[in-house]
Design a protein around this motif. Structure first.
Motif, PDB file in Angstrom:
ATOM      1  N   THR A 141      47.951  35.116  44.908  1.00 46.77           N
ATOM      2  CA  THR A 141      47.775  34.676  43.694  1.00 46.77           C
ATOM      3  C   THR A 141      46.777  35.750  43.119  1.00 46.77           C
ATOM      4  O   THR A 141      45.648  35.980  43.644  1.00 46.77           O
ATOM      5  CB  THR A 141      46.829  33.161  43.672  1.00 46.77           C
ATOM      6  OG1 THR A 141      47.652  32.160  44.252  1.00 46.77           O
ATOM      7  CG2 THR A 141      46.474  32.996  42.055  1.00 46.77           C
ATOM      8  N   HIS A 166      44.238  37.627  40.608  1.00 45.32           N
ATOM      9  CA  HIS A 166      42.915  37.215  39.941  1.00 45.32           C
ATOM     10  C   HIS A 166      42.364  38.344  38.987  1.00 45.32           C
ATOM     11  O   HIS A 166      42.123  39.412  39.496  1.00 45.32           O
ATOM     12  CB  HIS A 166      41.824  37.034  40.759  1.00 45.32           C
ATOM     13  CG  HIS A 166      42.216  35.697  41.685  1.00 45.32           C
ATOM     14  ND1 HIS A 166      42.788  35.613  42.861  1.00 45.32           N
ATOM     15  CD2 HIS A 166      41.611  34.443  41.571  1.00 45.32           C
ATOM     16  CE1 HIS A 166      42.884  34.308  43.533  1.00 45.32           C
ATOM     17  NE2 HIS A 166      42.058  33.820  42.537  1.00 45.32           N
ATOM     18  N   THR A 173      43.925  33.724  36.288  1.00 43.76           N
ATOM     19  CA  THR A 173      44.804  33.647  37.429  1.00 43.76           C
ATOM     20  C   THR A 173      46.439  33.921  36.925  1.00 43.76           C
ATOM     21  O   THR A 173      46.656  33.123  35.929  1.00 43.76           O
ATOM     22  CB  THR A 173      44.870  32.536  38.307  1.00 43.76           C
ATOM     23  OG1 THR A 173      44.826  31.335  37.761  1.00 43.76           O
ATOM     24  CG2 THR A 173      43.350  32.603  39.067  1.00 43.76           C
ATOM     25  N   PRO A 175      50.596  32.922  38.181  1.00 42.89           N
ATOM     26  CA  PRO A 175      51.184  31.762  39.209  1.00 42.89           C
ATOM     27  C   PRO A 175      51.245  32.568  40.369  1.00 42.89           C
ATOM     28  O   PRO A 175      51.683  33.604  40.659  1.00 42.89           O
ATOM     29  CB  PRO A 175      52.531  31.721  38.591  1.00 42.89           C
ATOM     30  CG  PRO A 175      52.276  31.980  37.067  1.00 42.89           C
ATOM     31  CD  PRO A 175      51.347  32.974  37.087  1.00 42.89           C
ATOM     32  N   THR A 176      51.178  31.656  41.624  1.00 44.40           N
ATOM     33  CA  THR A 176      51.268  32.141  42.881  1.00 44.40           C
ATOM     34  C   THR A 176      52.618  32.460  43.343  1.00 44.40           C
ATOM     35  O   THR A 176      53.706  31.735  42.888  1.00 44.40           O
ATOM     36  CB  THR A 176      50.937  30.840  43.966  1.00 44.40           C
ATOM     37  OG1 THR A 176      49.431  30.660  43.539  1.00 44.40           O
ATOM     38  CG2 THR A 176      50.981  31.252  45.373  1.00 44.40           C
TER      39      THR A 176
END
Length: 316
Positions: A21, A23, A13, A15-16
């Motif tokens: 986010t 994947h 993942t 960083p948001t």
């Protein structure tokens, strides 16, 4: 240090950002069909019509007009031309050669070359160095402009002219993903790189038999640290091809590049020349990717694309 974290046996993942986010994973399809697929970590977006849901800080940005302004070569009735990375990110090479390179050479001249005992050798070395970096910067900026990717909504097809191969791709079979890029613009992995890639399936080539070959990657957009611009590019294209809203598009009357036009009814010719002289250096320094669109060296679409499109358009 990388901010991309492995959270599973085959899951990474990033960083948001803006509530989204990414994947990433390794896929069997990539291993079998993509170059270096065994090490490719990516997030497939199409086929699958993956929608990207983000939280907009400004409601006016929801129609994604910023993506159109930054990456579209032109909006038309029925189709959309989107520029590729080698066109939209030309400022990188220009800054490396024209700004950082010249600063380096100026320092080298001041602390090394200025002490050469032979004045003729010193002058030749200095001028050759400056010429090398200036010419290199201009080559980076004005090298051949590649054709954009044509997304034809009416035909539900994607047209690509890449390395003398013409591809005609049904939208439902178009393969697009965001990958963790290995090249980080000379930063040696100190920052994360992301790349939006259109994978060109050899079966869609129309002017050459590529049977048995692997897919060819076409870099649509590359960015460091921030992945949202790539997902935004994809989401804009997805909305356009599927008819989802909201979406901003301007039906262009002329190529979307720099236009400086003299109007004798509005200003004197001397005033116009002064304005150009003042604006040109600023554009070159702060908007080199826009200046690059003035390059006289441009690829042209093959005649078949004009037939499929229904009109002739070679805008970049």
């Amino acid at each position: 240090m990388s901010k991309i974290k492995q959270v599973g046996a085959n899951l990474w993942t990033a960083p948001t950002d803006m509530g989204f986010t990414p994947h990433f994973k390794r896929t069997e399809h990539a291993i079998n069909h993509y170059p270096n697929g065994e090490s490719l970590v990516h997030e497939p977006l199409q086929p699958g019509n993956k929608k990207i849901f983000v939280v907009y800080k400004n409601k006016n940005a929801e129609d994604m007009g910023e993506i159109f302004e930054g990456s579209a070569a032109g909006g038309h009735e029925g189709y959309l031309d989107m520029r590729v990375d080698s066109v939209t990110n030309r400022g990188e090479g220009f800054y490396m050669m024209g700004v950082i390179g010249l600063l380096f050479w100026w320092s080298f001249e001041s602390f090394v070359l200025s002490y050469l005992p032979d004045p003729q050798l010193r002058d030749i070395s200095i001028y050759c160095g400056y010429a090398f970096f200036i010419i290199g910067a201009l080559v980076c900026l004005f090298r051949t402009l590649h054709t954009p990717v044509r997304f034809h909504k009416d035909n539900q097809e994607v047209y690509v002219w890449h390395k003398k191969i013409l591809y005609r791709i049904p939208w439902d079979e178009c393969e697009i993903s965001v990958q963790v890029a290995k090249r980080n613009l000379g930063l040696k992995g100190s920052q994360d790189g992301y790349q939006l890639t259109l994978w060109l399936n050899p079966k869609h080539a129309v002017n050459k038999d590529l049977t048995g070959q692997k897919h060819v990657p076409l870099n649509l957009f590359h960015n460091i640290e921030h992945h949202i611009p790539l997902y935004g590019y994809w989401e804009y294209v997805r909305r356009y091809m599927t008819g989802d809203k909201p979406i901003y598009i301007d039906i262009s009357k002329r190529p979307r590049n720099i236009h400086l036009k003299y109007d004798p009814d509005e200003e004197s010719y001397i005033k116009f020349l002064i304005m150009v002289a003042l604006i040109a250096p600023l554009l070159l320094l702060f908007k080199p990717d826009k200046v690059a669109l003035l390059s006289p060296f441009k690829e042209k679409w093959p005649a078949e694309v004009h037939e499929w499109t229904g009109e002739r358009c070679d805008w970049h």
